[in-house]
Design a protein around this motif. Structure first.
Motif, PDB file in Angstrom:
ATOM      1  N   VAL A  62     -40.253   3.002 -36.241  1.00 15.56           N
ATOM      2  CA  VAL A  62     -40.330   4.338 -36.839  1.00 15.56           C
ATOM      3  C   VAL A  62     -41.125   5.279 -35.939  1.00 15.56           C
ATOM      4  CG1 VAL A  62     -41.230   5.652 -38.795  1.00 15.56           C
ATOM      5  CG2 VAL A  62     -40.048   3.477 -39.191  1.00 15.56           C
ATOM      6  N   ILE A  63     -42.248   4.824 -35.434  1.00 15.08           N
ATOM      7  CA  ILE A  63     -43.088   5.664 -34.582  1.00 15.08           C
ATOM      8  C   ILE A  63     -42.391   5.969 -33.261  1.00 15.08           C
ATOM      9  CG2 ILE A  63     -45.263   5.728 -33.298  1.00 15.08           C
ATOM     10  CD1 ILE A  63     -46.440   4.012 -35.562  1.00 15.08           C
ATOM     11  N   GLY A  64     -41.751   4.946 -32.671  1.00 13.97           N
ATOM     12  CA  GLY A  64     -41.060   5.169 -31.408  1.00 13.97           C
ATOM     13  C   GLY A  64     -39.929   6.179 -31.516  1.00 13.97           C
ATOM     14  N   ILE A  65     -39.167   6.097 -32.592  1.00 16.56           N
ATOM     15  CA  ILE A  65     -38.081   7.063 -32.799  1.00 16.56           C
ATOM     16  C   ILE A  65     -38.661   8.444 -33.116  1.00 16.56           C
ATOM     17  CG2 ILE A  65     -36.134   7.644 -34.304  1.00 16.56           C
ATOM     18  CD1 ILE A  65     -35.594   4.631 -34.547  1.00 16.56           C
ATOM     19  N   ALA A  66     -39.759   8.470 -33.866  1.00 20.00           N
ATOM     20  CA  ALA A  66     -40.391   9.752 -34.178  1.00 20.00           C
ATOM     21  C   ALA A  66     -40.912  10.442 -32.919  1.00 20.00           C
ATOM     22  CB  ALA A  66     -41.526   9.542 -35.175  1.00 20.00           C
ATOM     23  N   ARG A  67     -41.341   9.656 -31.932  1.00 17.88           N
ATOM     24  CA  ARG A  67     -41.823  10.249 -30.679  1.00 17.88           C
ATOM     25  C   ARG A  67     -40.731  11.039 -29.978  1.00 17.88           C
ATOM     26  NH1 ARG A  67     -44.210  11.550 -27.537  1.00 17.88           N
ATOM     27  NH2 ARG A  67     -44.791  10.157 -25.848  1.00 17.88           N
ATOM     28  N   LEU A  68     -39.475  10.679 -30.204  1.00 18.04           N
ATOM     29  CA  LEU A  68     -38.355  11.357 -29.549  1.00 18.04           C
ATOM     30  C   LEU A  68     -37.723  12.423 -30.439  1.00 18.04           C
ATOM     31  CD1 LEU A  68     -36.685   8.181 -28.013  1.00 18.04           C
ATOM     32  CD2 LEU A  68     -38.147   9.835 -26.849  1.00 18.04           C
ATOM     33  N   SER A  69     -38.337  12.692 -31.575  1.00 14.93           N
ATOM     34  CA  SER A  69     -37.779  13.676 -32.502  1.00 14.93           C
ATOM     35  C   SER A  69     -37.842  15.079 -31.897  1.00 14.93           C
ATOM     36  CB  SER A  69     -38.563  13.645 -33.821  1.00 14.93           C
ATOM     37  OG  SER A  69     -38.144  14.694 -34.669  1.00 14.93           O
ATOM     38  N   PRO A  70     -36.796  15.874 -32.106  1.00  7.95           N
ATOM     39  CA  PRO A  70     -36.843  17.264 -31.636  1.00  7.95           C
ATOM     40  C   PRO A  70     -37.808  18.129 -32.445  1.00  7.95           C
ATOM     41  CG  PRO A  70     -34.823  16.856 -32.870  1.00  7.95           C
ATOM     42  CD  PRO A  70     -35.501  15.538 -32.711  1.00  7.95           C
ATOM     43  N   ASN A  71     -38.248  17.609 -33.602  1.00  7.33           N
ATOM     44  CA  ASN A  71     -39.206  18.342 -34.423  1.00  7.33           C
ATOM     45  C   ASN A  71     -40.596  18.220 -33.797  1.00  7.33           C
ATOM     46  OD1 ASN A  71     -41.277  18.646 -36.640  1.00  7.33           O
ATOM     47  ND2 ASN A  71     -39.430  19.169 -37.797  1.00  7.33           N
ATOM     48  N   TRP A  72     -41.231  19.349 -33.504  1.00  8.37           N
ATOM     49  CA  TRP A  72     -42.525  19.345 -32.811  1.00  8.37           C
ATOM     50  C   TRP A  72     -43.593  18.625 -33.620  1.00  8.37           C
ATOM     51  CZ3 TRP A  72     -47.400  21.099 -33.919  1.00  8.37           C
ATOM     52  CH2 TRP A  72     -48.303  21.192 -32.866  1.00  8.37           C
ATOM     53  N   ALA A  73     -43.635  18.878 -34.912  1.00 11.28           N
ATOM     54  CA  ALA A  73     -44.673  18.281 -35.753  1.00 11.28           C
ATOM     55  C   ALA A  73     -44.519  16.762 -35.832  1.00 11.28           C
ATOM     56  CB  ALA A  73     -44.629  18.891 -37.153  1.00 11.28           C
ATOM     57  N   VAL A  74     -43.290  16.278 -36.023  1.00 14.60           N
ATOM     58  CA  VAL A  74     -43.059  14.839 -36.123  1.00 14.60           C
ATOM     59  C   VAL A  74     -43.394  14.151 -34.808  1.00 14.60           C
ATOM     60  CG1 VAL A  74     -41.285  13.070 -36.466  1.00 14.60           C
ATOM     61  CG2 VAL A  74     -41.323  15.093 -37.922  1.00 14.60           C
ATOM     62  N   SER A  75     -42.942  14.716 -33.707  1.00 12.00           N
ATOM     63  CA  SER A  75     -43.183  14.109 -32.401  1.00 12.00           C
ATOM     64  C   SER A  75     -44.669  14.039 -32.072  1.00 12.00           C
ATOM     65  CB  SER A  75     -42.442  14.902 -31.324  1.00 12.00           C
ATOM     66  OG  SER A  75     -42.722  14.391 -30.044  1.00 12.00           O
ATOM     67  N   ASN A  76     -45.399  15.104 -32.328  1.00 10.40           N
ATOM     68  CA  ASN A  76     -46.823  15.113 -32.003  1.00 10.40           C
ATOM     69  C   ASN A  76     -47.656  14.295 -32.988  1.00 10.40           C
ATOM     70  OD1 ASN A  76     -47.623  17.138 -29.643  1.00 10.40           O
ATOM     71  ND2 ASN A  76     -45.824  17.965 -30.701  1.00 10.40           N
ATOM     72  N   ALA A  77     -47.192  14.184 -34.227  1.00 16.30           N
ATOM     73  CA  ALA A  77     -47.878  13.312 -35.177  1.00 16.30           C
ATOM     74  C   ALA A  77     -47.771  11.859 -34.716  1.00 16.30           C
ATOM     75  CB  ALA A  77     -47.291  13.485 -36.572  1.00 16.30           C
ATOM     76  N   ALA A  78     -46.586  11.464 -34.239  1.00 16.74           N
ATOM     77  CA  ALA A  78     -46.413  10.109 -33.715  1.00 16.74           C
ATOM     78  C   ALA A  78     -47.264   9.893 -32.467  1.00 16.74           C
ATOM     79  CB  ALA A  78     -44.939   9.854 -33.406  1.00 16.74           C
ATOM     80  N   LEU A  79     -47.340  10.898 -31.610  1.00 13.20           N
ATOM     81  CA  LEU A  79     -48.169  10.795 -30.405  1.00 13.20           C
ATOM     82  C   LEU A  79     -49.644  10.660 -30.775  1.00 13.20           C
ATOM     83  CD1 LEU A  79     -48.546  10.922 -27.339  1.00 13.20           C
ATOM     84  CD2 LEU A  79     -48.588  13.429 -27.539  1.00 13.20           C
ATOM     85  N   LEU A  80     -50.082  11.420 -31.760  1.00 16.45           N
ATOM     86  CA  LEU A  80     -51.470  11.339 -32.204  1.00 16.45           C
ATOM     87  C   LEU A  80     -51.778   9.952 -32.756  1.00 16.45           C
ATOM     88  CD1 LEU A  80     -54.182  12.728 -32.801  1.00 16.45           C
ATOM     89  CD2 LEU A  80     -53.220  13.452 -35.004  1.00 16.45           C
ATOM     90  N   GLY A 231     -44.367   1.156 -30.583  1.00 16.18           N
ATOM     91  CA  GLY A 231     -43.775   2.488 -30.596  1.00 16.18           C
ATOM     92  C   GLY A 231     -43.500   3.005 -29.190  1.00 16.18           C
ATOM     93  N   GLU A 232     -44.439   2.785 -28.279  1.00 17.66           N
ATOM     94  CA  GLU A 232     -44.228   3.218 -26.891  1.00 17.66           C
ATOM     95  C   GLU A 232     -43.157   2.371 -26.206  1.00 17.66           C
ATOM     96  OE1 GLU A 232     -46.171   5.963 -24.753  1.00 17.66           O
ATOM     97  OE2 GLU A 232     -45.247   6.279 -26.722  1.00 17.66           O
ATOM     98  N   LEU A 233     -43.102   1.085 -26.532  1.00 19.79           N
ATOM     99  CA  LEU A 233     -42.047   0.243 -25.971  1.00 19.79           C
ATOM    100  C   LEU A 233     -40.672   0.707 -26.445  1.00 19.79           C
ATOM    101  CD1 LEU A 233     -43.627  -3.317 -26.366  1.00 19.79           C
ATOM    102  CD2 LEU A 233     -43.512  -1.925 -24.301  1.00 19.79           C
ATOM    103  N   VAL A 234     -40.567   1.053 -27.728  1.00 20.44           N
ATOM    104  CA  VAL A 234     -39.295   1.533 -28.274  1.00 20.44           C
ATOM    105  C   VAL A 234     -38.907   2.854 -27.619  1.00 20.44           C
ATOM    106  CG1 VAL A 234     -38.167   2.404 -30.361  1.00 20.44           C
ATOM    107  CG2 VAL A 234     -39.555   0.323 -30.463  1.00 20.44           C
ATOM    108  N   ARG A 235     -39.861   3.751 -27.494  1.00 19.65           N
ATOM    109  CA  ARG A 235     -39.569   5.044 -26.851  1.00 19.65           C
ATOM    110  C   ARG A 235     -39.087   4.841 -25.418  1.00 19.65           C
ATOM    111  NH1 ARG A 235     -41.755   8.030 -23.194  1.00 19.65           N
ATOM    112  NH2 ARG A 235     -43.531   6.619 -23.017  1.00 19.65           N
ATOM    113  N   GLY A 236     -39.773   3.981 -24.665  1.00 20.44           N
ATOM    114  CA  GLY A 236     -39.372   3.740 -23.287  1.00 20.44           C
ATOM    115  C   GLY A 236     -37.998   3.108 -23.187  1.00 20.44           C
ATOM    116  N   ALA A 237     -37.688   2.162 -24.088  1.00 27.27           N
ATOM    117  CA  ALA A 237     -36.383   1.508 -24.048  1.00 27.27           C
ATOM    118  C   ALA A 237     -35.264   2.486 -24.388  1.00 27.27           C
ATOM    119  CB  ALA A 237     -36.370   0.325 -25.010  1.00 27.27           C
ATOM    120  N   ILE A 238     -35.494   3.362 -25.357  1.00 21.85           N
ATOM    121  CA  ILE A 238     -34.472   4.350 -25.734  1.00 21.85           C
ATOM    122  C   ILE A 238     -34.238   5.335 -24.592  1.00 21.85           C
ATOM    123  CG2 ILE A 238     -33.999   6.291 -27.275  1.00 21.85           C
ATOM    124  CD1 ILE A 238     -35.286   4.709 -29.517  1.00 21.85           C
ATOM    125  N   GLU A 239     -35.310   5.777 -23.968  1.00 20.67           N
ATOM    126  CA  GLU A 239     -35.156   6.738 -22.871  1.00 20.67           C
ATOM    127  C   GLU A 239     -34.541   6.093 -21.633  1.00 20.67           C
ATOM    128  OE1 GLU A 239     -38.985   8.531 -22.273  1.00 20.67           O
ATOM    129  OE2 GLU A 239     -38.478  10.177 -23.635  1.00 20.67           O
TER     130      GLU A 239
END
Length: 347
Positions: A62-80, A231-239
């Motif tokens: 959930v966090i990894g996919i949220a990091r790639l969200s086009p929504n600024w608030a969702v993406s930065n909340a996941a980053l935080l 979450g970071e592993l998921v983000r990296g794999a998707i990208e």
């Protein structure tokens, strides 16, 4: 050892332990042997590992996919979340969740109710449960049969899809298999099934399933900490999946969620499995921090209490090391099987 007049052997495992274990998956009494203490502690460790791995994986995806969200608030909340949780020591996570969060909850009579189905108090987390009246061994056997049948259905569906281009109706077959196994089981054993909801009786809850404060704090700490890395592993794999795959899916009329679910994530999983396995191994070994808050895992009850009473350091340490080694090799073996299952045919 000869100078200190110490002998090497495992005869102590047959001796009576004489101490209690506050929480155990398997039945335990003070009159049980040290060998059974080892088994009970190992079962408690496996329980923490399974709950932690499942929770961390779901939360991490959930966090990894949220990091790639086009929504600024969702993406930065996941980053935080990622930066805040992964940059604190895991031991600090365990202590915070146990001393600051769980122990600060109200007593049972003023427990926090979640829809009158689950309750949070300083005595633990109380959840609804399906009671069958079957023993733990019978339930484990049923779970093994169900998992084996589902694995066979998915394997045959994949092989048929590779051969003919059309797979089996795996979802329908899986549902039928589960229903058939459960119906056969209850017809043969006459087991009664009823849904139990925790209810306050006196100064504590009865019914349902109770997670001790130590277990709840440990699972939450392990899950939230490791989810930040997953979450970071998921983000990296998707990208890492070629951008043309997304563009092709969108050009076919798929929306963003279907593109992720049907096109991107299946390809990303092939890249994700090896580093995800390392994270699972870290979570398993980090479960030994349970001894800090008193959760009776194998390190607490066997390396701690049993070693103090028997003094058999070499035998106890060797058995504990072998247990963690076998669990780690088991996780690695399952990961390799899944990796081969996901391998592209012809490579």
């Amino acid at each position: 050892m000869a100078v200190r007049n110490l002998s090497l052997g495992f005869d102590f495992l047959r001796l009576e332990a004489g101490f209690g274990i506050p929480f155990s998956v398997l039945p335990y009494a003070e009159t049980d042997s040290y060998g059974w203490v080892f088994v009970v502690g190992l079962a408690n460790t496996v329980l923490v590992a399974i709950l932690g791995i499942v929770t961390a994986t779901v939360l991490g995806f959930v966090i990894g996919i949220a990091r790639l969200s086009p929504n600024w608030a969702v993406s930065n909340a996941a980053l935080l979340y990622i930066e805040a949780f992964r940059n604190l020591p895991l031991l600090l996570h365990v202590l915070i969740w146990y001393n600051v969060v769980i122990r600060a909850l109200p007593p049972a009579r003023q427990a926090i109710s979640l829809g009158e189905m689950a309750f949070l108090s300083n005595r633990g987390v109380f959840l609804p449960w399906i009671s069958t009246g079957l023993s733990a061994c019978a339930l484990c056997l049923v779970a093994i049969v169900l998992v084996a049948g589902i694995a066979v259905i998915l394997y045959r569906s994949r092989r048929r899809r590779e051969a003919t281009g059309e797979g089996l109706a795996s979802t329908r077959l899986t549902a039928l298999w589960i229903a058939a196994v459960l119906a056969t089981l209850f017809l043969m054993t006459h087991a009664s099934v009823h849904f139990e909801v925790p209810r306050l009786r006196g100064f504590n809850f009865v019914g349902g399933i109770a997670l001790s404060p130590e277990l709840a704090a440990l699972v939450i700490a392990l899950a939230t900490y490791n989810a930040s890395f997953i979450g970071e592993l998921v983000r990296g794999a998707i990208e890492a999946v070629d951008r043309g795959q997304r563009e092709a899916a969108l050009s076919l009329g798929l929306d963003r969620m279907k593109t992720l679910r049907l096109v991107v994530i299946p390809q990303a999983v092939r890249l994700l499995v090896p580093p995800l396995t390392n994270q699972y191994l870290h979570l398993l070994k980090a479960s030994s921090l349970a001894t800090v808050i008193g959760y009776p895992d194998i390190v607490n009850v066997f390396v701690g209490a049993t070693l103090n009473q028997t003094g058999r350091a070499i035998e106890i340490m060797g058995m504990t090391m072998a247990a963690f080694l076998m669990l780690s090799l088991g996780i690695t073996g399952l990961s390799n099987l899944y990796n081969r299952h996901m391998r592209i045919v012809g490579r």
